[in-house]
Design a protein around this motif. Structure first.
Motif, PDB file in Angstrom:
ATOM      1  N   TYR A   7      44.475  35.434  39.279  1.00 43.17           N
ATOM      2  CA  TYR A   7      44.594  35.842  40.675  1.00 43.17           C
ATOM      3  C   TYR A   7      43.841  34.875  41.589  1.00 43.17           C
ATOM      4  O   TYR A   7      44.353  34.441  42.626  1.00 43.17           O
ATOM      5  CB  TYR A   7      44.045  37.262  40.821  1.00 43.17           C
ATOM      6  CG  TYR A   7      43.844  37.734  42.240  1.00 43.17           C
ATOM      7  CD1 TYR A   7      44.838  38.446  42.912  1.00 43.17           C
ATOM      8  CD2 TYR A   7      42.639  37.479  42.913  1.00 43.17           C
ATOM      9  CE1 TYR A   7      44.643  38.891  44.213  1.00 43.17           C
ATOM     10  CE2 TYR A   7      42.443  37.917  44.208  1.00 43.17           C
ATOM     11  CZ  TYR A   7      43.443  38.619  44.854  1.00 43.17           C
ATOM     12  OH  TYR A   7      43.247  39.043  46.143  1.00 43.17           O
ATOM     13  N   SER A  42      40.381  49.402  34.941  1.00 42.13           N
ATOM     14  CA  SER A  42      40.134  50.312  33.818  1.00 42.13           C
ATOM     15  C   SER A  42      39.733  49.574  32.541  1.00 42.13           C
ATOM     16  O   SER A  42      39.322  50.196  31.572  1.00 42.13           O
ATOM     17  CB  SER A  42      41.367  51.184  33.541  1.00 42.13           C
ATOM     18  OG  SER A  42      42.497  50.378  33.274  1.00 42.13           O
ATOM     19  N   SER A  43      39.849  48.245  32.529  1.00 39.30           N
ATOM     20  CA  SER A  43      39.451  47.432  31.370  1.00 39.30           C
ATOM     21  C   SER A  43      38.865  46.134  31.873  1.00 39.30           C
ATOM     22  O   SER A  43      39.527  45.383  32.598  1.00 39.30           O
ATOM     23  CB  SER A  43      40.659  47.138  30.467  1.00 39.30           C
ATOM     24  OG  SER A  43      40.394  46.044  29.604  1.00 39.30           O
ATOM     25  N   ALA A  82      40.523  55.015  35.476  1.00 38.82           N
ATOM     26  CA  ALA A  82      40.041  53.867  36.238  1.00 38.82           C
ATOM     27  C   ALA A  82      38.588  54.109  36.641  1.00 38.82           C
ATOM     28  O   ALA A  82      38.177  55.242  36.891  1.00 38.82           O
ATOM     29  CB  ALA A  82      40.914  53.655  37.468  1.00 38.82           C
ATOM     30  N   GLU A 109      49.582  42.346  43.468  1.00 41.50           N
ATOM     31  CA  GLU A 109      49.488  41.218  42.552  1.00 41.50           C
ATOM     32  C   GLU A 109      48.395  41.425  41.516  1.00 41.50           C
ATOM     33  O   GLU A 109      48.578  41.149  40.324  1.00 41.50           O
ATOM     34  CB  GLU A 109      49.226  39.930  43.322  1.00 41.50           C
ATOM     35  CG  GLU A 109      50.444  39.382  44.070  1.00 41.50           C
ATOM     36  CD  GLU A 109      50.187  38.003  44.641  1.00 41.50           C
ATOM     37  OE1 GLU A 109      49.291  37.288  44.122  1.00 41.50           O
ATOM     38  OE2 GLU A 109      50.878  37.638  45.597  1.00 41.50           O
ATOM     39  N   LYS A 148      40.933  42.971  30.431  1.00 48.55           N
ATOM     40  CA  LYS A 148      42.199  42.709  31.124  1.00 48.55           C
ATOM     41  C   LYS A 148      41.951  42.242  32.556  1.00 48.55           C
ATOM     42  O   LYS A 148      42.592  41.306  33.040  1.00 48.55           O
ATOM     43  CB  LYS A 148      43.063  43.976  31.139  1.00 48.55           C
ATOM     44  CG  LYS A 148      43.700  44.316  29.806  1.00 48.55           C
ATOM     45  CD  LYS A 148      44.600  45.533  29.951  1.00 48.55           C
ATOM     46  CE  LYS A 148      45.286  45.882  28.636  1.00 48.55           C
ATOM     47  NZ  LYS A 148      46.165  47.076  28.788  1.00 48.55           N
ATOM     48  N   ALA A 149      41.027  42.903  33.233  1.00 51.06           N
ATOM     49  CA  ALA A 149      40.770  42.577  34.639  1.00 51.06           C
ATOM     50  C   ALA A 149      40.138  41.201  34.781  1.00 51.06           C
ATOM     51  O   ALA A 149      40.379  40.502  35.775  1.00 51.06           O
ATOM     52  CB  ALA A 149      39.882  43.639  35.264  1.00 51.06           C
ATOM     53  N   MET A 191      46.985  42.915  35.731  1.00 52.07           N
ATOM     54  CA  MET A 191      46.199  43.723  34.801  1.00 52.07           C
ATOM     55  C   MET A 191      47.061  44.560  33.859  1.00 52.07           C
ATOM     56  O   MET A 191      46.552  45.123  32.891  1.00 52.07           O
ATOM     57  CB  MET A 191      45.236  44.634  35.572  1.00 52.07           C
ATOM     58  CG  MET A 191      44.051  43.897  36.156  1.00 52.07           C
ATOM     59  SD  MET A 191      42.814  44.995  36.905  1.00 52.07           S
ATOM     60  CE  MET A 191      43.587  45.385  38.477  1.00 52.07           C
ATOM     61  N   ASN A 192      48.338  44.647  34.128  1.00 57.11           N
ATOM     62  CA  ASN A 192      49.243  45.436  33.263  1.00 57.11           C
ATOM     63  C   ASN A 192      49.639  44.671  32.021  1.00 57.11           C
ATOM     64  O   ASN A 192      49.590  43.460  31.981  1.00 57.11           O
ATOM     65  CB  ASN A 192      50.502  45.829  34.039  1.00 57.11           C
ATOM     66  CG  ASN A 192      50.192  46.878  35.106  1.00 57.11           C
ATOM     67  OD1 ASN A 192      49.214  47.610  34.987  1.00 57.11           O
ATOM     68  ND2 ASN A 192      51.004  46.924  36.153  1.00 57.11           N
ATOM     69  N   LYS A 241      47.120  44.273  40.454  1.00 52.42           N
ATOM     70  CA  LYS A 241      47.510  45.342  39.515  1.00 52.42           C
ATOM     71  C   LYS A 241      48.541  44.834  38.509  1.00 52.42           C
ATOM     72  O   LYS A 241      48.479  45.170  37.314  1.00 52.42           O
ATOM     73  CB  LYS A 241      48.059  46.531  40.287  1.00 52.42           C
ATOM     74  CG  LYS A 241      46.989  47.336  41.005  1.00 52.42           C
ATOM     75  CD  LYS A 241      47.566  48.562  41.703  1.00 52.42           C
ATOM     76  CE  LYS A 241      46.475  49.419  42.332  1.00 52.42           C
ATOM     77  NZ  LYS A 241      47.010  50.606  43.016  1.00 52.42           N
ATOM     78  N   ALA A 242      49.482  44.015  38.974  1.00 51.75           N
ATOM     79  CA  ALA A 242      50.514  43.492  38.073  1.00 51.75           C
ATOM     80  C   ALA A 242      49.883  42.590  36.997  1.00 51.75           C
ATOM     81  O   ALA A 242      50.292  42.623  35.830  1.00 51.75           O
ATOM     82  CB  ALA A 242      51.553  42.709  38.871  1.00 51.75           C
ATOM     83  N   ALA A 293      42.841  38.677  34.450  1.00 53.73           N
ATOM     84  CA  ALA A 293      43.664  38.809  35.657  1.00 53.73           C
ATOM     85  C   ALA A 293      42.972  38.179  36.863  1.00 53.73           C
ATOM     86  O   ALA A 293      43.621  37.520  37.693  1.00 53.73           O
ATOM     87  CB  ALA A 293      43.957  40.283  35.926  1.00 53.73           C
TER      88      ALA A 293
END
Length: 342
Positions: free
Chosen positions: A128, A116-117, A236, A336, A120-121, A341-342, A338-339, A124
């Protein structure tokens, strides 16, 4: 005797001049940077050129770039990753996903409704990949990972509003996950690199394309399509693509320590977040080019998007099963990502 001294002096002067020339040449390192989009593209103007300017500044002019846009060094976009691996280019910007099935761990970030961003992604994805995708990037030195701020649907003659509207359409898909999603939604996917999209739309080879807004103006897609289908802000994205800005390891190793430090300082998680932020910021002005042409827009309501999630969930389940057959825990990898990116 005098002529001998003059000759020796002249030779010494020539030697010193040659040594000075060689030293100056050694002081400046020019890196060949190759990518597949035109020089007017967001990637070229907003990311690659500023990155090159930054390393030039940080190195006091000892590092420079020679940028080759639009595949000017030859080959096709899917070959870029191996071009940097083989030393055809020193640095490339490309989509790993152009080589279907080769970058399975990276595909997590390309699963439907995952991101969704972009900012952030992108950060991440760096973290990752450092843990989960090292094997996929053996033979290259990643400098930046980033994702785009989601892909929207752009069509020539039919507006997509509901799940039923996908039926019968031929839609360009950028990567393997998007190809599977387009098929699951009911359309016929046509995988192709982005430089082929404009011509394919004009000739009716495809009815529409899955593309992020930022690349639309450089390809003049807004002049070919009439309809744009978007998810609402904050939701998203339907799909996205992961990118890598990577360097040839031997070229990196050939640099003196102080220049390696410059490259290192302009790589990594923070630089990846910077790249993602560039793409987030490019959406609005790129979208405005289609607004100015009075194209038709449709924002899909949340209730309808929920209908799209059902086939998308099937794509995700199939991916988990597929990577599981290769001894990868897909459910854990998704968690992992998703975590992070939060």
């Amino acid at each position: 005797m005098q002529s001998s001294r003059i000759l020796k002096s002249a030779l010494a002067t020539a030697f010193l001049a040659l040594a000075a020339t060689q030293a100056a040449a050694q002081e400046t390192v020019t890196l060949r940077v190759h990518h597949f989009l035109p020089p007017s593209s967001n990637a070229h103007v907003k990311m690659i050129e500023p990155w090159c300017a930054k390393i030039a500044k940080d190195s006091a002019g000892k590092l420079k770039c020679q940028i080759y846009p639009a595949m000017q060094l030859g080959g096709t976009p899917p070959q870029l990753f191996d071009q940097v691996k083989d030393g055809v280019a020193d640095i490339v910007w490309t989509l790993p996903g152009y080589q279907a099935g080769r970058f399975l761990a990276t595909e997590v970030f390309e699963l439907p409704f995952m991101v969704s961003s972009a900012e952030k992604a992108s950060k991440a994805l760096w973290d990752y990949a450092a843990k989960n995708a090292k094997d996929e990037y053996k033979g290259v030195k990643p400098l930046i990972f980033h994702v785009i701020p989601g892909t929207q649907l752009h069509t020539t003659s039919k507006q997509i509003k509901t799940l039923a509207d996908f039926k019968g359409l031929k839609l360009r898909a950028p990567n393997r996950m998007a190809t599977k999603l387009v098929s699951a939604l009911g359309a016929t996917p046509v995988p192709m690199p982005v430089p082929q999209v404009a011509e394919s739309l004009s000739k009716g080879v495809i009815d529409g394309t899955v593309l992020p807004w930022e690349v639309i103006p450089s390809l003049k897609i807004q002049e070919i399509v009439k309809f744009h289908t978007e998810t609402a802000a904050g939701q998203a994205f339907i799909a996205t693509s992961a990118f890598v800005f990577a360097m040839n390891p031997a070229r990196y190793d050939s640099l003196p320590p102080e220049l390696k430090k410059v490259i290192d300082a302009n790589s990594g998680a923070a630089t990846s977040a910077w790249a993602g932020k560039i793409w987030d910021g490019a959406t609005a002005p790129a979208r405005q080019t289609a607004v100015d042409r009075k194209n038709t827009f449709y924002s899909v309501p949340a209730a309808e998007v929920a209908n799209w999630h059902k086939p998308a969930d099937g794509v995700i389940a199939d991916w988990v099963k597929e990577v599981g057959a290769k001894n990868m825990d897909g459910t854990k990898l998704i968690a992992e990502a998703k975590a992070l990116m939060n």
